[in-house]
Scaffold this motif. Structure first.
Motif, PDB file in Angstrom:
ATOM      1  N   TYR A  53      -8.849  48.068 -44.637  1.00  0.00           N
ATOM      2  CA  TYR A  53      -7.994  48.108 -43.452  1.00  0.00           C
ATOM      3  C   TYR A  53      -8.498  47.093 -42.416  1.00  0.00           C
ATOM      4  N   THR A  54      -7.571  46.276 -41.923  1.00  0.00           N
ATOM      5  CA  THR A  54      -7.950  45.298 -40.896  1.00  0.00           C
ATOM      6  C   THR A  54      -7.170  45.483 -39.596  1.00  0.00           C
ATOM      7  N   PHE A  55      -6.099  46.278 -39.628  1.00  0.00           N
ATOM      8  CA  PHE A  55      -5.324  46.525 -38.412  1.00  0.00           C
ATOM      9  C   PHE A  55      -4.569  47.839 -38.560  1.00  0.00           C
ATOM     10  N   ALA A  56      -3.954  48.262 -37.472  1.00  0.00           N
ATOM     11  CA  ALA A  56      -3.148  49.482 -37.483  1.00  0.00           C
ATOM     12  C   ALA A  56      -1.909  49.271 -36.623  1.00  0.00           C
ATOM     13  N   ASN A  57      -0.863  49.973 -36.984  1.00  0.00           N
ATOM     14  CA  ASN A  57       0.403  49.899 -36.258  1.00  0.00           C
ATOM     15  C   ASN A  57       0.698  51.200 -35.539  1.00  0.00           C
ATOM     16  N   ILE A  58       1.164  51.091 -34.309  1.00  0.00           N
ATOM     17  CA  ILE A  58       1.749  52.218 -33.594  1.00  0.00           C
ATOM     18  C   ILE A  58       3.253  52.011 -33.646  1.00  0.00           C
ATOM     19  N   ASN A  59       3.911  52.778 -34.501  1.00  0.00           N
ATOM     20  CA  ASN A  59       5.337  52.605 -34.763  1.00  0.00           C
ATOM     21  C   ASN A  59       6.165  53.463 -33.810  1.00  0.00           C
ATOM     22  N   LEU A  60       6.757  52.813 -32.825  1.00  0.00           N
ATOM     23  CA  LEU A  60       7.585  53.518 -31.855  1.00  0.00           C
ATOM     24  C   LEU A  60       8.899  53.969 -32.488  1.00  0.00           C
ATOM     25  N   LEU A  61       9.290  55.190 -32.159  1.00  0.00           N
ATOM     26  CA  LEU A  61      10.567  55.723 -32.608  1.00  0.00           C
ATOM     27  C   LEU A  61      11.456  55.927 -31.389  1.00  0.00           C
ATOM     28  N   GLY A  62      12.699  55.456 -31.491  1.00  0.00           N
ATOM     29  CA  GLY A  62      13.631  55.569 -30.373  1.00  0.00           C
ATOM     30  C   GLY A  62      14.916  54.858 -30.698  1.00  0.00           C
ATOM     31  N   ASN A  63      15.601  54.390 -29.682  1.00  0.00           N
ATOM     32  CA  ASN A  63      16.849  53.656 -29.862  1.00  0.00           C
ATOM     33  C   ASN A  63      16.606  52.189 -29.568  1.00  0.00           C
ATOM     34  N   CYS A  64      16.587  51.376 -30.611  1.00  0.00           N
ATOM     35  CA  CYS A  64      16.225  49.969 -30.460  1.00  0.00           C
ATOM     36  C   CYS A  64      17.250  49.209 -29.625  1.00  0.00           C
ATOM     37  N   ASN A  65      16.777  48.181 -28.954  1.00  0.00           N
ATOM     38  CA  ASN A  65      17.665  47.338 -28.154  1.00  0.00           C
ATOM     39  C   ASN A  65      18.287  46.217 -28.977  1.00  0.00           C
ATOM     40  N   ALA A  66      18.070  46.233 -30.281  1.00  0.00           N
ATOM     41  CA  ALA A  66      18.743  45.318 -31.200  1.00  0.00           C
ATOM     42  C   ALA A  66      19.172  46.123 -32.426  1.00  0.00           C
ATOM     43  N   ASP A  67      19.904  45.475 -33.323  1.00  0.00           N
ATOM     44  CA  ASP A  67      20.422  46.178 -34.502  1.00  0.00           C
ATOM     45  C   ASP A  67      20.372  45.237 -35.699  1.00  0.00           C
ATOM     46  N   CYS A  68      19.160  44.884 -36.131  1.00  0.00           N
ATOM     47  CA  CYS A  68      18.987  43.966 -37.256  1.00  0.00           C
ATOM     48  C   CYS A  68      19.478  44.622 -38.542  1.00  0.00           C
ATOM     49  N   TYR A  69      20.312  43.919 -39.282  1.00  0.00           N
ATOM     50  CA  TYR A  69      20.913  44.544 -40.462  1.00  0.00           C
ATOM     51  C   TYR A  69      19.882  44.819 -41.552  1.00  0.00           C
ATOM     52  N   PHE A  70      18.765  44.089 -41.531  1.00  0.00           N
ATOM     53  CA  PHE A  70      17.746  44.253 -42.562  1.00  0.00           C
ATOM     54  C   PHE A  70      16.602  45.167 -42.121  1.00  0.00           C
ATOM     55  N   CYS A  71      16.690  45.762 -40.964  1.00  0.00           N
ATOM     56  CA  CYS A  71      15.589  46.556 -40.402  1.00  0.00           C
ATOM     57  C   CYS A  71      15.059  47.575 -41.409  1.00  0.00           C
ATOM     58  N   LEU A  72      13.744  47.577 -41.601  1.00  0.00           N
ATOM     59  CA  LEU A  72      13.127  48.494 -42.555  1.00  0.00           C
ATOM     60  C   LEU A  72      13.322  49.942 -42.135  1.00  0.00           C
ATOM     61  N   GLY A  73      13.445  50.186 -40.845  1.00  0.00           N
ATOM     62  CA  GLY A  73      13.671  51.542 -40.374  1.00  0.00           C
ATOM     63  C   GLY A  73      14.958  52.149 -40.912  1.00  0.00           C
ATOM     64  N   LYS A  74      15.921  51.298 -41.287  1.00  0.00           N
ATOM     65  CA  LYS A  74      17.178  51.804 -41.819  1.00  0.00           C
ATOM     66  C   LYS A  74      17.019  52.374 -43.221  1.00  0.00           C
ATOM     67  N   ASP A  75      15.896  52.078 -43.872  1.00  0.00           N
ATOM     68  CA  ASP A  75      15.624  52.684 -45.173  1.00  0.00           C
ATOM     69  C   ASP A  75      15.443  54.196 -45.050  1.00  0.00           C
ATOM     70  N   ILE A  76      14.958  54.636 -43.900  1.00  0.00           N
ATOM     71  CA  ILE A  76      14.732  56.076 -43.670  1.00  0.00           C
ATOM     72  C   ILE A  76      15.415  56.506 -42.379  1.00  0.00           C
ATOM     73  N   LEU A  77      16.584  55.946 -42.144  1.00  0.00           N
ATOM     74  CA  LEU A  77      17.289  56.212 -40.891  1.00  0.00           C
ATOM     75  C   LEU A  77      17.622  57.685 -40.729  1.00  0.00           C
ATOM     76  N   GLN A  78      17.971  58.337 -41.828  1.00  0.00           N
ATOM     77  CA  GLN A  78      18.324  59.760 -41.747  1.00  0.00           C
ATOM     78  C   GLN A  78      17.110  60.591 -41.341  1.00  0.00           C
ATOM     79  N   GLU A  79      15.937  60.251 -41.898  1.00  0.00           N
ATOM     80  CA  GLU A  79      14.716  60.986 -41.578  1.00  0.00           C
ATOM     81  C   GLU A  79      14.269  60.747 -40.140  1.00  0.00           C
ATOM     82  N   LEU A  80      14.574  59.550 -39.609  1.00  0.00           N
ATOM     83  CA  LEU A  80      14.136  59.202 -38.261  1.00  0.00           C
ATOM     84  C   LEU A  80      15.175  59.510 -37.187  1.00  0.00           C
ATOM     85  N   ALA A  81      16.361  59.898 -37.598  1.00  0.00           N
ATOM     86  CA  ALA A  81      17.454  60.139 -36.653  1.00  0.00           C
ATOM     87  C   ALA A  81      17.076  61.191 -35.616  1.00  0.00           C
ATOM     88  N   GLY A  82      17.373  60.886 -34.368  1.00  0.00           N
ATOM     89  CA  GLY A  82      17.145  61.832 -33.286  1.00  0.00           C
ATOM     90  C   GLY A  82      15.729  61.893 -32.778  1.00  0.00           C
TER      91      GLY A  82
END
Length: 275
Positions: free
Chosen positions: A13-42
């Motif tokens: 391990y050389t780094f770590a991510n703090i992955n914010l969950l919320g309503n993004c100010n953009a809508d990239c069609y390839f966003c990796l978050g959309k792979d689990i959008l149902q799990e992250l919804a709300g």
């Protein structure tokens, strides 16, 4: 069609991510978050103070245990600069000895420049096009950040990330020339789209990336590798062709709903560990 094979032989391990969950100010069609959008919804922790995030202190302890000092504020369904307590969390983490950086689309960079100046770590900007019409398709925004102002003002440790896709592949030279024109840009990462669940929608982009790279490699001299990503130099800047699934680097991941993962692969790690 390119077969997706994940490299599971990761380095330490050389780094770590703090992955914010919320309503993004953009809508990239390839966003990796959309792979689990149902799990992250709300799930939206953008306005919740980090002292109330579940398991956050445990995550920081794990980082210390693994001798990880580099932390990046990023997001799965949000942008790294959207957090309400951004300035405070930067101070808190850096006071604890961490080196804090950010991954951002840049739309809030001008208003959050004081926070950017606080960060000791790398400032990563995503620039996928210089064309407003294409940007509407790629990111869901019909205007671009003021990059000519933002990048020079962002300190001496800036990285530019370009996700090469079906809409911007013809802009490759323009994007590289633009990004490399800034003296404070340390390197440029040309990324292949990554997905675990949406290959039916994104396989075309993945195949186009590889077709492009094969032609590029025939006319350019490779200068080595960076975590198994092919490294080149263009306009005096280091360029890495980055395939997330094949790279050898490793990271810890924290999601602001309290999920902690010791896996580099975001989607897998979240699904196995989510709270």
């Amino acid at each position: 069609m390119i077969e997706i094979v994940k490299n599971r032989k990761r380095e330490k391990y050389t780094f770590a991510n703090i992955n914010l969950l919320g309503n993004c100010n953009a809508d990239c069609y390839f966003c990796l978050g959309k792979d689990i959008l149902q799990e992250l919804a709300g799930k939206n922790q953008l306005n919740i103070h980090f002292s109330k995030w579940k398991n956050f202190e445990y995550f920081l302890q794990q980082c210390k245990k693994e001798s990880v000092t580099k932390l990046y504020l990023t997001g799965q369904t949000a942008d790294g600069l959207q957090y309400r307590y951004l300035s405070e969390i930067i101070d808190y983490l850096q006071d604890k000895g961490f080196i804090v950086g950010v991954r951002t689309n840049g739309y809030l960079a001008e208003t959050k420049m004081d926070c950017i100046h606080k960060m000791d770590g790398e400032i990563g900007y995503s620039i996928h096009t210089l064309n407003r019409e294409k940007n509407k398709i790629i990111m869901g925004k019909n205007y671009l950040p003021h990059w000519d102002k933002i990048i020079p003002a962002s300190g001496e440790n800036v990285r530019i990330s370009i996700v090469l896709n079906r809409y911007n592949i013809d802009e490759f030279d323009d994007l590289i020339n633009f990004a490399s024109s800034f003296p404070n840009v340390k390197y440029i990462q040309v990324r292949r789209i990554s997905t675990d669940t949406r290959l039916d929608l994104l396989q075309k982009d993945i195949d186009m990336f590889e077709e492009f790279y094969q032609k590029f490699a025939q006319t350019h001299q490779q200068a080595g590798n960076y975590y198994l990503a092919q490294k080149y130099f263009l306009n005096g800047k280091e360029i890495n062709f980055w395939r997330t699934v094949e790279a050898s680097c490793n990271s810890l991941n924290y999601f602001t709903d309290g999920t902690c993962s010791n896996e580099y692969f975001i989607v897998e790690g979240y699904l196995k560990n989510h709270v």
